[in-house]
Write a protein that holds these residues in place. Structure first.
Motif, mmCIF file in Angstrom:
data_model
loop_
_atom_site.group_PDB
_atom_site.id
_atom_site.type_symbol
_atom_site.label_atom_id
_atom_site.label_comp_id
_atom_site.label_asym_id
_atom_site.label_seq_id
_atom_site.Cartn_x
_atom_site.Cartn_y
_atom_site.Cartn_z
ATOM 1 N N GLN A 1 -8.489 1.617 12.388
ATOM 2 C CA GLN A 1 -7.282 1.325 13.162
ATOM 3 C C GLN A 1 -7.641 0.992 14.615
ATOM 4 O OE1 GLN A 1 -3.164 3.367 13.108
ATOM 5 N NE2 GLN A 1 -4.395 4.566 14.512
ATOM 6 N N GLU A 2 -8.564 1.747 15.181
ATOM 7 C CA GLU A 2 -8.989 1.510 16.558
ATOM 8 C C GLU A 2 -9.650 0.138 16.705
ATOM 9 O OE1 GLU A 2 -11.823 3.910 19.530
ATOM 10 O OE2 GLU A 2 -10.519 5.167 18.291
ATOM 11 N N LEU A 3 -10.465 -0.229 15.726
ATOM 12 C CA LEU A 3 -11.107 -1.547 15.737
ATOM 13 C C LEU A 3 -10.064 -2.659 15.680
ATOM 14 C CD1 LEU A 3 -13.695 -3.276 15.633
ATOM 15 C CD2 LEU A 3 -13.564 -3.085 13.144
ATOM 16 N N LEU A 4 -9.065 -2.516 14.828
ATOM 17 C CA LEU A 4 -7.996 -3.515 14.751
ATOM 18 C C LEU A 4 -7.264 -3.624 16.084
ATOM 19 C CD1 LEU A 4 -6.456 -2.721 11.252
ATOM 20 C CD2 LEU A 4 -7.865 -4.698 11.865
ATOM 21 N N ALA A 5 -7.056 -2.497 16.745
ATOM 22 C CA ALA A 5 -6.326 -2.487 18.016
ATOM 23 C C ALA A 5 -7.092 -3.210 19.119
ATOM 24 C CB ALA A 5 -6.045 -1.058 18.444
ATOM 25 N N THR A 6 -8.408 -3.339 19.000
ATOM 26 C CA THR A 6 -9.167 -4.077 20.016
ATOM 27 C C THR A 6 -9.005 -5.574 19.861
ATOM 28 O OG1 THR A 6 -11.226 -4.188 18.728
ATOM 29 C CG2 THR A 6 -10.923 -2.262 20.163
ATOM 30 N N ARG A 7 -8.557 -6.019 18.700
ATOM 31 C CA ARG A 7 -8.460 -7.451 18.423
ATOM 32 C C ARG A 7 -7.025 -7.975 18.357
ATOM 33 N NH1 ARG A 7 -13.522 -8.773 17.597
ATOM 34 N NH2 ARG A 7 -14.939 -7.336 16.585
ATOM 35 N N TRP A 8 -6.110 -7.150 17.908
ATOM 36 C CA TRP A 8 -4.728 -7.574 17.737
ATOM 37 C C TRP A 8 -3.790 -6.477 18.219
ATOM 38 C CZ3 TRP A 8 -7.849 -8.191 13.149
ATOM 39 C CH2 TRP A 8 -8.256 -9.498 12.931
ATOM 40 N N ALA A 9 -2.542 -6.860 18.427
ATOM 41 C CA ALA A 9 -1.515 -5.875 18.777
ATOM 42 C C ALA A 9 -1.117 -5.151 17.491
ATOM 43 C CB ALA A 9 -0.309 -6.566 19.395
ATOM 44 N N ILE A 10 -1.110 -3.833 17.532
ATOM 45 C CA ILE A 10 -0.713 -3.068 16.357
ATOM 46 C C ILE A 10 0.253 -1.969 16.761
ATOM 47 C CG2 ILE A 10 -2.908 -3.473 15.171
ATOM 48 C CD1 ILE A 10 -3.544 -0.501 15.640
ATOM 49 N N ALA A 11 1.023 -1.536 15.780
ATOM 50 C CA ALA A 11 1.821 -0.326 15.929
ATOM 51 C C ALA A 11 1.019 0.753 15.210
ATOM 52 C CB ALA A 11 3.187 -0.513 15.296
ATOM 53 N N PRO A 12 0.305 1.587 15.956
ATOM 54 C CA PRO A 12 -0.608 2.532 15.310
ATOM 55 C C PRO A 12 0.105 3.664 14.575
ATOM 56 C CG PRO A 12 -0.535 2.931 17.661
ATOM 57 C CD PRO A 12 0.282 1.698 17.411
ATOM 58 N N ALA A 13 -0.568 4.160 13.577
ATOM 59 C CA ALA A 13 -0.086 5.326 12.835
ATOM 60 C C ALA A 13 -0.803 6.558 13.363
ATOM 61 C CB ALA A 13 -0.376 5.143 11.355
ATOM 62 N N ASP A 14 -0.153 7.696 13.266
ATOM 63 C CA ASP A 14 -0.797 8.925 13.731
ATOM 64 C C ASP A 14 -1.103 9.885 12.591
ATOM 65 O OD1 ASP A 14 1.771 9.618 13.198
ATOM 66 O OD2 ASP A 14 2.174 10.549 15.120
ATOM 67 N N CYS A 15 -0.818 9.457 11.361
ATOM 68 C CA CYS A 15 -1.144 10.321 10.230
ATOM 69 C C CYS A 15 -1.555 9.465 9.034
ATOM 70 C CB CYS A 15 0.029 11.228 9.865
ATOM 71 S SG CYS A 15 1.472 10.335 9.271
ATOM 72 N N THR A 16 -2.206 10.111 8.095
ATOM 73 C CA THR A 16 -2.621 9.442 6.866
ATOM 74 C C THR A 16 -1.904 10.084 5.695
ATOM 75 O OG1 THR A 16 -4.479 10.946 6.571
ATOM 76 C CG2 THR A 16 -4.932 8.903 7.755
ATOM 77 N N THR A 17 -1.936 9.418 4.552
ATOM 78 C CA THR A 17 -1.402 10.001 3.325
ATOM 79 C C THR A 17 -2.518 10.017 2.293
ATOM 80 O OG1 THR A 17 -0.589 7.859 2.559
ATOM 81 C CG2 THR A 17 0.968 9.248 3.734
ATOM 82 N N ARG A 18 -2.382 10.889 1.341
ATOM 83 C CA ARG A 18 -3.374 10.999 0.285
ATOM 84 C C ARG A 18 -2.652 11.233 -1.022
ATOM 85 N NH1 ARG A 18 -6.386 14.444 -2.641
ATOM 86 N NH2 ARG A 18 -8.573 13.872 -2.942
ATOM 87 N N GLU A 19 -3.042 10.484 -2.051
ATOM 88 C CA GLU A 19 -2.482 10.669 -3.381
ATOM 89 C C GLU A 19 -3.383 11.627 -4.153
ATOM 90 O OE1 GLU A 19 0.329 9.398 -4.727
ATOM 91 O OE2 GLU A 19 0.810 8.454 -2.815
ATOM 92 N N PRO A 20 -2.849 12.733 -4.631
ATOM 93 C CA PRO A 20 -3.673 13.663 -5.410
ATOM 94 C C PRO A 20 -4.315 12.946 -6.605
ATOM 95 C CG PRO A 20 -1.560 14.641 -4.888
ATOM 96 C CD PRO A 20 -1.482 13.199 -4.485
ATOM 97 N N GLY A 21 -5.592 13.175 -6.781
ATOM 98 C CA GLY A 21 -6.319 12.550 -7.889
ATOM 99 C C GLY A 21 -6.872 11.173 -7.576
#
Length: 54
Positions: free
Chosen positions: A16-36
């Protein structure tokens, strides 16, 4: 397993940080995980038409 999770989160936010150096982004502050399912998901919105803020 907790160390693996930590590494996944670090990687997701580093991408996400790498993308933000190249383009304008609306950053996320959390991740999700699918069990399994491997990995984590990070959703951020990318606008390739705008320049990132200086």
């Amino acid at each position: 397993m907790a160390g693996d999770q930590s590494a996944l989160l670090e990687t997701a936010f580093a991408v996400q940080e790498l993308l933000a150096t190249r383009w304008a982004i609306a950053p996320a502050d959390c991740t999700t995980r699918e069990p399994g399912e491997p990995g984590v998901r990070l959703r951020c919105y990318l606008d390739m038409q705008q320049q990132p803020e200086a």
